[in-house]
Design a protein around this motif. Structure first.
Motif, PDB file in Angstrom:
ATOM      1  N   SER A   1       5.149   8.380   9.309  1.00  0.00           N
ATOM      2  CA  SER A   1       5.110   6.970   8.927  1.00  0.00           C
ATOM      3  C   SER A   1       4.495   6.735   7.542  1.00  0.00           C
ATOM      4  O   SER A   1       4.514   5.615   7.044  1.00  0.00           O
ATOM      5  CB  SER A   1       4.320   6.173   9.973  1.00  0.00           C
ATOM      6  N   CYS A   2       3.969   7.773   6.898  1.00  0.00           N
ATOM      7  CA  CYS A   2       3.345   7.624   5.581  1.00  0.00           C
ATOM      8  C   CYS A   2       4.392   7.403   4.492  1.00  0.00           C
ATOM      9  O   CYS A   2       5.528   7.850   4.609  1.00  0.00           O
ATOM     10  CB  CYS A   2       2.517   8.863   5.234  1.00  0.00           C
ATOM     11  N   THR A   3       3.990   6.726   3.433  1.00  0.00           N
ATOM     12  CA  THR A   3       4.869   6.526   2.279  1.00  0.00           C
ATOM     13  C   THR A   3       5.188   7.867   1.629  1.00  0.00           C
ATOM     14  O   THR A   3       6.320   8.143   1.282  1.00  0.00           O
ATOM     15  CB  THR A   3       4.189   5.594   1.249  1.00  0.00           C
ATOM     16  N   LEU A   4       4.144   8.671   1.423  1.00  0.00           N
ATOM     17  CA  LEU A   4       4.306  10.030   0.905  1.00  0.00           C
ATOM     18  C   LEU A   4       3.876  10.999   1.994  1.00  0.00           C
ATOM     19  O   LEU A   4       2.690  11.107   2.301  1.00  0.00           O
ATOM     20  CB  LEU A   4       3.472  10.236  -0.360  1.00  0.00           C
TER      21      LEU A   4
ATOM     22  N   SER B   1       0.837  -1.199   0.000  1.00  0.00           N
ATOM     23  CA  SER B   1       0.000   0.000   0.000  1.00  0.00           C
ATOM     24  C   SER B   1       0.871   1.247   0.000  1.00  0.00           C
ATOM     25  O   SER B   1       1.978   1.243   0.528  1.00  0.00           O
ATOM     26  CB  SER B   1      -0.873   0.040   1.255  1.00  0.00           C
ATOM     27  N   ILE B   2       0.337   2.318  -0.567  1.00  0.00           N
ATOM     28  CA  ILE B   2       0.971   3.632  -0.522  1.00  0.00           C
ATOM     29  C   ILE B   2       0.090   4.491   0.365  1.00  0.00           C
ATOM     30  O   ILE B   2      -1.077   4.730   0.054  1.00  0.00           O
ATOM     31  CB  ILE B   2       1.087   4.236  -1.931  1.00  0.00           C
ATOM     32  N   LEU B   3       0.627   4.924   1.489  1.00  0.00           N
ATOM     33  CA  LEU B   3      -0.114   5.716   2.457  1.00  0.00           C
ATOM     34  C   LEU B   3       0.250   7.181   2.277  1.00  0.00           C
ATOM     35  O   LEU B   3       1.432   7.529   2.202  1.00  0.00           O
ATOM     36  CB  LEU B   3       0.219   5.242   3.870  1.00  0.00           C
ATOM     37  N   LEU B   4      -0.765   8.036   2.177  1.00  0.00           N
ATOM     38  CA  LEU B   4      -0.559   9.467   1.981  1.00  0.00           C
ATOM     39  C   LEU B   4      -1.088  10.230   3.190  1.00  0.00           C
ATOM     40  O   LEU B   4      -2.183   9.939   3.675  1.00  0.00           O
ATOM     41  CB  LEU B   4      -1.314   9.948   0.738  1.00  0.00           C
ATOM     42  N   GLY B   5      -0.314  11.193   3.666  1.00  0.00           N
ATOM     43  CA  GLY B   5      -0.746  12.007   4.793  1.00  0.00           C
ATOM     44  C   GLY B   5       0.410  12.763   5.408  1.00  0.00           C
ATOM     45  O   GLY B   5       1.534  12.706   4.924  1.00  0.00           O
TER      46      GLY B   5
ATOM     47  N   ALA C   1      -5.171   9.035   3.133  1.00  0.00           N
ATOM     48  CA  ALA C   1      -5.689   8.065   2.155  1.00  0.00           C
ATOM     49  C   ALA C   1      -4.646   6.993   1.890  1.00  0.00           C
ATOM     50  O   ALA C   1      -3.465   7.178   2.190  1.00  0.00           O
ATOM     51  CB  ALA C   1      -6.045   8.777   0.848  1.00  0.00           C
ATOM     52  N   ARG C   2      -5.111   5.896   1.319  1.00  0.00           N
ATOM     53  CA  ARG C   2      -4.164   4.867   0.887  1.00  0.00           C
ATOM     54  C   ARG C   2      -4.544   4.404  -0.504  1.00  0.00           C
ATOM     55  O   ARG C   2      -5.723   4.379  -0.878  1.00  0.00           O
ATOM     56  CB  ARG C   2      -4.087   3.694   1.854  1.00  0.00           C
ATOM     57  N   ILE C   3      -3.522   4.044  -1.258  1.00  0.00           N
ATOM     58  CA  ILE C   3      -3.673   3.467  -2.589  1.00  0.00           C
ATOM     59  C   ILE C   3      -3.072   2.078  -2.501  1.00  0.00           C
ATOM     60  O   ILE C   3      -1.948   1.914  -2.001  1.00  0.00           O
ATOM     61  CB  ILE C   3      -2.950   4.337  -3.641  1.00  0.00           C
ATOM     62  N   PHE C   4      -3.822   1.075  -2.946  1.00  0.00           N
ATOM     63  CA  PHE C   4      -3.349  -0.292  -2.760  1.00  0.00           C
ATOM     64  C   PHE C   4      -3.828  -1.206  -3.884  1.00  0.00           C
ATOM     65  O   PHE C   4      -4.872  -0.971  -4.491  1.00  0.00           O
ATOM     66  CB  PHE C   4      -3.818  -0.832  -1.398  1.00  0.00           C
ATOM     67  N   PRO C   5      -3.048  -2.273  -4.159  1.00  0.00           N
ATOM     68  CA  PRO C   5      -3.458  -3.244  -5.166  1.00  0.00           C
ATOM     69  C   PRO C   5      -4.229  -4.398  -4.530  1.00  0.00           C
ATOM     70  O   PRO C   5      -3.978  -4.775  -3.380  1.00  0.00           O
ATOM     71  CB  PRO C   5      -2.119  -3.737  -5.721  1.00  0.00           C
ATOM     72  N   GLN C   6      -5.164  -4.933  -5.287  1.00  0.00           N
ATOM     73  CA  GLN C   6      -5.888  -6.118  -4.830  1.00  0.00           C
ATOM     74  C   GLN C   6      -6.475  -6.812  -6.058  1.00  0.00           C
ATOM     75  O   GLN C   6      -7.212  -6.177  -6.824  1.00  0.00           O
ATOM     76  CB  GLN C   6      -6.997  -5.735  -3.858  1.00  0.00           C
ATOM     77  N   GLY C   7      -6.125  -8.063  -6.243  1.00  0.00           N
ATOM     78  CA  GLY C   7      -6.667  -8.836  -7.349  1.00  0.00           C
ATOM     79  C   GLY C   7      -6.364  -8.259  -8.722  1.00  0.00           C
ATOM     80  O   GLY C   7      -7.197  -8.322  -9.617  1.00  0.00           O
TER      81      GLY C   7
END
Length: 90
Positions: free
Chosen positions: A25-28, A17-21, A40-46
């Protein structure tokens, strides 16, 4: 990132996941008074990417529409978090 203080920043897409905030501790980490600590978070699934607002005060927007819950996210679609805009690119 296509707009905002981190414009030009890239994060390689992976299975994580890419965590924004604003939280360190956030990715961005966004230096933006209009974003929440964990916005917010951006994440892959399926095989599909999704964006989820994490209860932010000012909301998360896809193409100027405020989202609720989890929404699918196609490459090239703008996601606004505070004053920043991020897009998935392959």
């Amino acid at each position: 990132m296509t707009a905002g203080p981190l414009r030009g920043t890239t994060v390689p897409l992976s299975a994580s996941s890419i965590l924004l905030g604003r939280a360190p501790s956030c990715t961005l980490v966004l230096d933006d008074d209009y974003s929440s600590s964990r916005h917010a978070r951006i994440f892959p699934q399926g095989g599909t990417w999704y964006v989820e607002d994490l209860g932010s005060t000012n909301g998360t927007y896809i193409n100027e529409q405020r989202i609720t819950g989890i929404q699918p996210l196609a490459p090239g679609v703008s996601v606004r978090v505070g004053q920043s805009i991020v897009e998935l690119q392959r």
